[in-house]
Motif scaffolding. Structure first.
Motif, PDB file in Angstrom:
ATOM      1  N   ALA A  84       0.758  -1.171  -0.114  1.00 19.29           N
ATOM      2  CA  ALA A  84       0.076  -0.022   0.142  1.00 19.29           C
ATOM      3  C   ALA A  84       0.722   1.163   0.081  1.00 19.29           C
ATOM      4  O   ALA A  84       0.639   2.237  -0.689  1.00 19.29           O
ATOM      5  CB  ALA A  84      -0.994  -0.121   1.320  1.00 19.29           C
ATOM      6  N   LEU A  85       2.116   1.091   0.652  1.00 24.87           N
ATOM      7  CA  LEU A  85       2.694   2.424   0.786  1.00 24.87           C
ATOM      8  C   LEU A  85       3.498   2.726  -0.469  1.00 24.87           C
ATOM      9  O   LEU A  85       3.665   3.648  -1.016  1.00 24.87           O
ATOM     10  CB  LEU A  85       3.813   1.977   1.842  1.00 24.87           C
ATOM     11  N   LYS A  86       3.932   1.529  -1.298  1.00 29.38           N
ATOM     12  CA  LYS A  86       4.505   1.586  -2.517  1.00 29.38           C
ATOM     13  C   LYS A  86       3.583   2.195  -3.408  1.00 29.38           C
ATOM     14  O   LYS A  86       4.042   3.113  -4.240  1.00 29.38           O
ATOM     15  CB  LYS A  86       5.147   0.273  -2.953  1.00 29.38           C
ATOM     16  N   THR A  87       2.332   1.629  -3.383  1.00 31.44           N
ATOM     17  CA  THR A  87       1.378   2.224  -4.091  1.00 31.44           C
ATOM     18  C   THR A  87       1.054   3.674  -4.145  1.00 31.44           C
ATOM     19  O   THR A  87       0.928   4.564  -5.079  1.00 31.44           O
ATOM     20  CB  THR A  87      -0.068   1.662  -4.167  1.00 31.44           C
ATOM     21  N   MET A  88       1.019   4.327  -2.943  1.00 28.16           N
ATOM     22  CA  MET A  88       0.718   5.569  -2.586  1.00 28.16           C
ATOM     23  C   MET A  88       2.158   6.521  -3.043  1.00 28.16           C
ATOM     24  O   MET A  88       1.839   7.523  -3.743  1.00 28.16           O
ATOM     25  CB  MET A  88       0.601   5.748  -1.144  1.00 28.16           C
ATOM     26  N   GLN A  89       3.330   6.123  -2.857  1.00 29.38           N
ATOM     27  CA  GLN A  89       4.253   6.800  -3.253  1.00 29.38           C
ATOM     28  C   GLN A  89       4.425   6.793  -4.940  1.00 29.38           C
ATOM     29  O   GLN A  89       4.766   7.968  -5.608  1.00 29.38           O
ATOM     30  CB  GLN A  89       5.706   5.947  -2.936  1.00 29.38           C
ATOM     31  N   ALA A  90       3.992   5.821  -5.546  1.00 32.40           N
ATOM     32  CA  ALA A  90       3.970   5.830  -7.054  1.00 32.40           C
ATOM     33  C   ALA A  90       2.825   6.405  -7.551  1.00 32.40           C
ATOM     34  O   ALA A  90       2.986   6.784  -8.860  1.00 32.40           O
ATOM     35  CB  ALA A  90       3.550   3.993  -7.500  1.00 32.40           C
ATOM     36  N   ASN A  91       1.774   6.770  -6.774  1.00 35.53           N
ATOM     37  CA  ASN A  91       0.890   7.858  -7.233  1.00 35.53           C
ATOM     38  C   ASN A  91       1.136   9.259  -6.671  1.00 35.53           C
ATOM     39  O   ASN A  91       0.250   9.909  -6.557  1.00 35.53           O
ATOM     40  CB  ASN A  91      -0.626   7.213  -6.897  1.00 35.53           C
ATOM     41  N   ASN A  92       2.335   9.754  -6.550  1.00 33.17           N
ATOM     42  CA  ASN A  92       2.765  10.823  -6.051  1.00 33.17           C
ATOM     43  C   ASN A  92       2.061  11.562  -4.930  1.00 33.17           C
ATOM     44  O   ASN A  92       2.122  12.784  -4.819  1.00 33.17           O
ATOM     45  CB  ASN A  92       2.570  11.848  -7.076  1.00 33.17           C
ATOM     46  N   ARG A  93       2.017  10.516  -3.912  1.00 38.43           N
ATOM     47  CA  ARG A  93       1.366  10.930  -2.487  1.00 38.43           C
ATOM     48  C   ARG A  93       2.850  11.299  -1.668  1.00 38.43           C
ATOM     49  O   ARG A  93       3.698  10.467  -1.558  1.00 38.43           O
ATOM     50  CB  ARG A  93       0.695   9.804  -1.817  1.00 38.43           C
ATOM     51  N   TRP A  94       2.663  12.433  -1.251  1.00 42.35           N
ATOM     52  CA  TRP A  94       4.009  12.991  -0.765  1.00 42.35           C
ATOM     53  C   TRP A  94       4.025  12.253   0.923  1.00 42.35           C
ATOM     54  O   TRP A  94       2.971  12.508   1.689  1.00 42.35           O
ATOM     55  CB  TRP A  94       4.189  14.422  -0.436  1.00 42.35           C
ATOM     56  N   LEU A  95       4.875  11.385   1.022  1.00 39.26           N
ATOM     57  CA  LEU A  95       5.285  10.894   2.402  1.00 39.26           C
ATOM     58  C   LEU A  95       6.791  10.950   2.668  1.00 39.26           C
ATOM     59  O   LEU A  95       7.653  10.745   1.575  1.00 39.26           O
ATOM     60  CB  LEU A  95       4.886   9.266   2.342  1.00 39.26           C
ATOM     61  N   PRO A  96       7.147  11.096   3.826  1.00 37.93           N
ATOM     62  CA  PRO A  96       8.703  11.162   4.093  1.00 37.93           C
ATOM     63  C   PRO A  96       9.525   9.412   3.526  1.00 37.93           C
ATOM     64  O   PRO A  96       9.081   8.796   3.999  1.00 37.93           O
ATOM     65  CB  PRO A  96       8.961  11.265   5.437  1.00 37.93           C
ATOM     66  N   LYS A  97      10.357   9.965   2.628  1.00 38.25           N
ATOM     67  CA  LYS A  97      11.035   8.754   1.830  1.00 38.25           C
ATOM     68  C   LYS A  97      11.823   8.036   2.686  1.00 38.25           C
ATOM     69  O   LYS A  97      11.508   6.733   2.687  1.00 38.25           O
ATOM     70  CB  LYS A  97      11.884   9.409   0.915  1.00 38.25           C
ATOM     71  N   THR A  98      12.736   8.626   3.839  1.00 35.44           N
ATOM     72  CA  THR A  98      13.433   7.739   4.585  1.00 35.44           C
ATOM     73  C   THR A  98      12.391   6.864   5.683  1.00 35.44           C
ATOM     74  O   THR A  98      12.877   5.620   5.657  1.00 35.44           O
ATOM     75  CB  THR A  98      14.264   8.566   5.601  1.00 35.44           C
ATOM     76  N   GLU A  99      11.492   7.520   6.009  1.00 35.71           N
ATOM     77  CA  GLU A  99      10.493   6.771   7.013  1.00 35.71           C
ATOM     78  C   GLU A  99       9.815   5.757   6.344  1.00 35.71           C
ATOM     79  O   GLU A  99       9.656   4.552   6.769  1.00 35.71           O
ATOM     80  CB  GLU A  99       9.446   7.765   7.639  1.00 35.71           C
ATOM     81  N   CYS A 100       9.237   5.886   5.070  1.00 37.21           N
ATOM     82  CA  CYS A 100       8.612   4.875   4.128  1.00 37.21           C
ATOM     83  C   CYS A 100       9.422   3.700   3.961  1.00 37.21           C
ATOM     84  O   CYS A 100       9.211   2.554   3.817  1.00 37.21           O
ATOM     85  CB  CYS A 100       8.164   5.583   2.968  1.00 37.21           C
ATOM     86  N   GLU A 101      10.811   3.991   3.459  1.00 42.04           N
ATOM     87  CA  GLU A 101      11.664   2.853   3.291  1.00 42.04           C
ATOM     88  C   GLU A 101      12.222   2.244   4.706  1.00 42.04           C
ATOM     89  O   GLU A 101      12.114   0.773   4.348  1.00 42.04           O
ATOM     90  CB  GLU A 101      13.041   3.436   2.854  1.00 42.04           C
ATOM     91  N   ALA A 102      12.063   2.646   5.600  1.00 46.46           N
ATOM     92  CA  ALA A 102      12.510   2.026   6.893  1.00 46.46           C
ATOM     93  C   ALA A 102      11.326   1.072   7.134  1.00 46.46           C
ATOM     94  O   ALA A 102      11.558  -0.119   7.615  1.00 46.46           O
ATOM     95  CB  ALA A 102      12.768   2.770   7.944  1.00 46.46           C
ATOM     96  N   ARG A 103       9.960   1.397   6.933  1.00 48.33           N
ATOM     97  CA  ARG A 103       8.560   0.666   7.272  1.00 48.33           C
ATOM     98  C   ARG A 103       8.796  -0.267   6.217  1.00 48.33           C
ATOM     99  O   ARG A 103       8.505  -1.611   6.420  1.00 48.33           O
ATOM    100  CB  ARG A 103       7.785   1.548   7.150  1.00 48.33           C
ATOM    101  N   ILE A 104       9.082  -0.113   4.879  1.00 46.98           N
ATOM    102  CA  ILE A 104       9.143  -1.263   3.921  1.00 46.98           C
ATOM    103  C   ILE A 104       9.984  -2.162   4.124  1.00 46.98           C
ATOM    104  O   ILE A 104       9.524  -3.518   3.960  1.00 46.98           O
ATOM    105  CB  ILE A 104       9.188  -0.683   2.472  1.00 46.98           C
TER     106      ILE A 104
END
Length: 109
Positions: A84-104
Motif C-alpha cells: 500500500a505504501l509503495k502504491t501511494m508513493q507511485a501515485n505521487n502521494r508525498w510521504l517522508p521517503k526515509t521513514e517509508c523505506e524503513a517501514r517497507i
C-alpha cells in the motif's frame, strides 16, 4: 467512522477560522473543530492543518501512523502495508521517503 452533526456555534467558528486560515478548506477546519471538541485524533497529511492542530493541543497523525496502527493491531499484514505504501508513493502521494523505506524494509521480508 461515523457521521456527526456540528453544533451551530461550531459552524460559526469554522467560518471565522476560514477567514484566518485561507489555506485550509471548510472540510479541513470542520475536522479540526470536531477533533478538538471531542478530544479525537485528527488524521491528516496537510502540513498547515497539522501545525494548527498541534498549536491548539489536538493530537494529530498522518498516513504512516495509520498504517503502523493497522499492522500493530493485526488488521493489515506487513506485506500488504508495504504494498500500500509503495502504491501511494507511485501515485505521487508525498510521504517522508526515509521513514517509508524503513517501514517497507521492516514489513516486507
Amino acid at each position: 467512522m461515523q457521521i456527526v452533526d456540528l453544533e451551530p456555534g461550531q459552524v460559526s467558528e469554522i467560518y471565522k477560522l476560514h477567514r484566518e486560515h485561507r489555506g485550509l478548506s471548510y472540510r479541513d477546519l470542520s475536522a479540526f473543530v470536531l477533533a478538538r471538541d471531542t478530544q479525537a485524533v485528527l488524521v491528516t497529511g496537510d502540513g498547515h492543518l497539522r501545525m494548527m492542530a498541534e498549536k491548539n493541543g489536538v493530537e494529530c497523525h498522518g498516513t504512516l501512523w495509520v498504517l503502523d496502527a493497522l499492522v500493530d493491531a493485526g488488521i493489515l499484514t506487513g506485506l500488504h502495508a508495504a504494498d500500500a505504501l509503495k502504491t501511494m508513493q507511485a501515485n505521487n502521494r508525498w510521504l517522508p521517503k526515509t521513514e517509508c523505506e524503513a517501514r517497507i524494509r521492516t514489513w516486507k521480508p
